[in-house]
Design an enzyme around this catalytic site. Sequence first.
Site, PDB file in Angstrom:
ATOM      1  N   ASP A  34       0.857  -1.182   0.000  1.00 32.96           N
ATOM      2  CA  ASP A  34       0.000   0.000   0.000  1.00 32.96           C
ATOM      3  C   ASP A  34       0.898   1.239   0.000  1.00 32.96           C
ATOM      4  O   ASP A  34       1.874   1.294   0.749  1.00 32.96           O
ATOM      5  CB  ASP A  34      -0.905  -0.010   1.237  1.00 32.96           C
ATOM      6  CG  ASP A  34      -2.019   1.002   1.162  1.00 32.96           C
ATOM      7  OD1 ASP A  34      -1.735   2.209   1.002  1.00 32.96           O
ATOM      8  OD2 ASP A  34      -3.189   0.596   1.268  1.00 32.96           O
ATOM      9  N   GLY A  95     -15.288   3.521   4.162  1.00 36.89           N
ATOM     10  CA  GLY A  95     -13.899   3.888   3.925  1.00 36.89           C
ATOM     11  C   GLY A  95     -13.315   3.382   2.616  1.00 36.89           C
ATOM     12  O   GLY A  95     -12.134   3.599   2.354  1.00 36.89           O
ATOM     13  N   GLN A  96     -14.107   2.734   1.784  1.00 37.04           N
ATOM     14  CA  GLN A  96     -13.577   2.274   0.498  1.00 37.04           C
ATOM     15  C   GLN A  96     -13.366   3.482  -0.409  1.00 37.04           C
ATOM     16  O   GLN A  96     -14.273   4.282  -0.613  1.00 37.04           O
ATOM     17  CB  GLN A  96     -14.523   1.272  -0.165  1.00 37.04           C
ATOM     18  CG  GLN A  96     -13.956   0.674  -1.435  1.00 37.04           C
ATOM     19  CD  GLN A  96     -14.890  -0.355  -2.077  1.00 37.04           C
ATOM     20  OE1 GLN A  96     -16.012  -0.564  -1.651  1.00 37.04           O
ATOM     21  NE2 GLN A  96     -14.394  -0.986  -3.121  1.00 37.04           N
ATOM     22  N   SER A  97     -12.152   3.618  -0.941  1.00 36.98           N
ATOM     23  CA  SER A  97     -11.857   4.755  -1.811  1.00 36.98           C
ATOM     24  C   SER A  97     -11.521   4.322  -3.234  1.00 36.98           C
ATOM     25  O   SER A  97     -11.593   5.132  -4.150  1.00 36.98           O
ATOM     26  CB  SER A  97     -10.726   5.605  -1.226  1.00 36.98           C
ATOM     27  OG  SER A  97      -9.554   4.831  -1.077  1.00 36.98           O
ATOM     28  N   HIS A 102     -10.673  -5.284  -2.898  1.00 39.75           N
ATOM     29  CA  HIS A 102      -9.321  -5.443  -2.363  1.00 39.75           C
ATOM     30  C   HIS A 102      -9.368  -5.758  -0.875  1.00 39.75           C
ATOM     31  O   HIS A 102     -10.282  -5.367  -0.171  1.00 39.75           O
ATOM     32  CB  HIS A 102      -8.446  -4.209  -2.614  1.00 39.75           C
ATOM     33  CG  HIS A 102      -8.969  -2.922  -2.081  1.00 39.75           C
ATOM     34  ND1 HIS A 102     -10.020  -2.228  -2.650  1.00 39.75           N
ATOM     35  CD2 HIS A 102      -8.568  -2.168  -1.024  1.00 39.75           C
ATOM     36  CE1 HIS A 102     -10.238  -1.119  -1.975  1.00 39.75           C
ATOM     37  NE2 HIS A 102      -9.382  -1.066  -0.964  1.00 39.75           N
ATOM     38  N   LEU A 103      -8.371  -6.500  -0.455  1.00 38.83           N
ATOM     39  CA  LEU A 103      -8.153  -6.805   0.953  1.00 38.83           C
ATOM     40  C   LEU A 103      -6.938  -6.024   1.424  1.00 38.83           C
ATOM     41  O   LEU A 103      -5.909  -6.000   0.739  1.00 38.83           O
ATOM     42  CB  LEU A 103      -7.866  -8.299   1.160  1.00 38.83           C
ATOM     43  CG  LEU A 103      -8.966  -9.285   0.860  1.00 38.83           C
ATOM     44  CD1 LEU A 103      -8.436 -10.714   1.044  1.00 38.83           C
ATOM     45  CD2 LEU A 103     -10.168  -9.046   1.766  1.00 38.83           C
ATOM     46  N   HIS A 104      -7.046  -5.412   2.583  1.00 39.92           N
ATOM     47  CA  HIS A 104      -5.893  -4.819   3.246  1.00 39.92           C
ATOM     48  C   HIS A 104      -5.309  -5.921   4.138  1.00 39.92           C
ATOM     49  O   HIS A 104      -6.047  -6.557   4.902  1.00 39.92           O
ATOM     50  CB  HIS A 104      -6.309  -3.644   4.128  1.00 39.92           C
ATOM     51  CG  HIS A 104      -6.848  -2.485   3.360  1.00 39.92           C
ATOM     52  ND1 HIS A 104      -6.074  -1.406   2.985  1.00 39.92           N
ATOM     53  CD2 HIS A 104      -8.092  -2.227   2.889  1.00 39.92           C
ATOM     54  CE1 HIS A 104      -6.816  -0.547   2.327  1.00 39.92           C
ATOM     55  NE2 HIS A 104      -8.051  -1.019   2.255  1.00 39.92           N
TER      56      HIS A 104
END
Length: 117
Positions: A34, A95-97, A102-104
């Site tokens: 990231d 909070g998805q931008s 996707h996975l954090h």
Amino acid sequence: MSGSVPDCIFCKIVAGDIPAEVLARNDHAVAFRDVNPQAPFHALVVPVDHQPDAAASAAADPAVLGHMVTLADEVANASGNEDYRLVANTGAGAGQSVFHTHLHVLGATTSMTETLV
């Protein structure tokens, strides 16, 4: 929706059109660091095929989430993080931008103390 979306940054990373520090990839997903890390180890795992969020990916092909979690485990362990957190934000209010599933993968931090149950 599957394949890629021309204006999606994660689709461009998957295609190699935008540079990223790729940590691993398989036929179904790509893992990369990231650019705005929220933990000492912070990677993203994205599916090769574009879907806007985890629920849409599960509806289109439930197996892809399993491939993503497997890849997340591989990169976490390869970075020395036996214990880690997986986060999938769904929707702007959560909070998805970037609206590509996707996975954090977050590891190496003692500040992750809250419990959800």
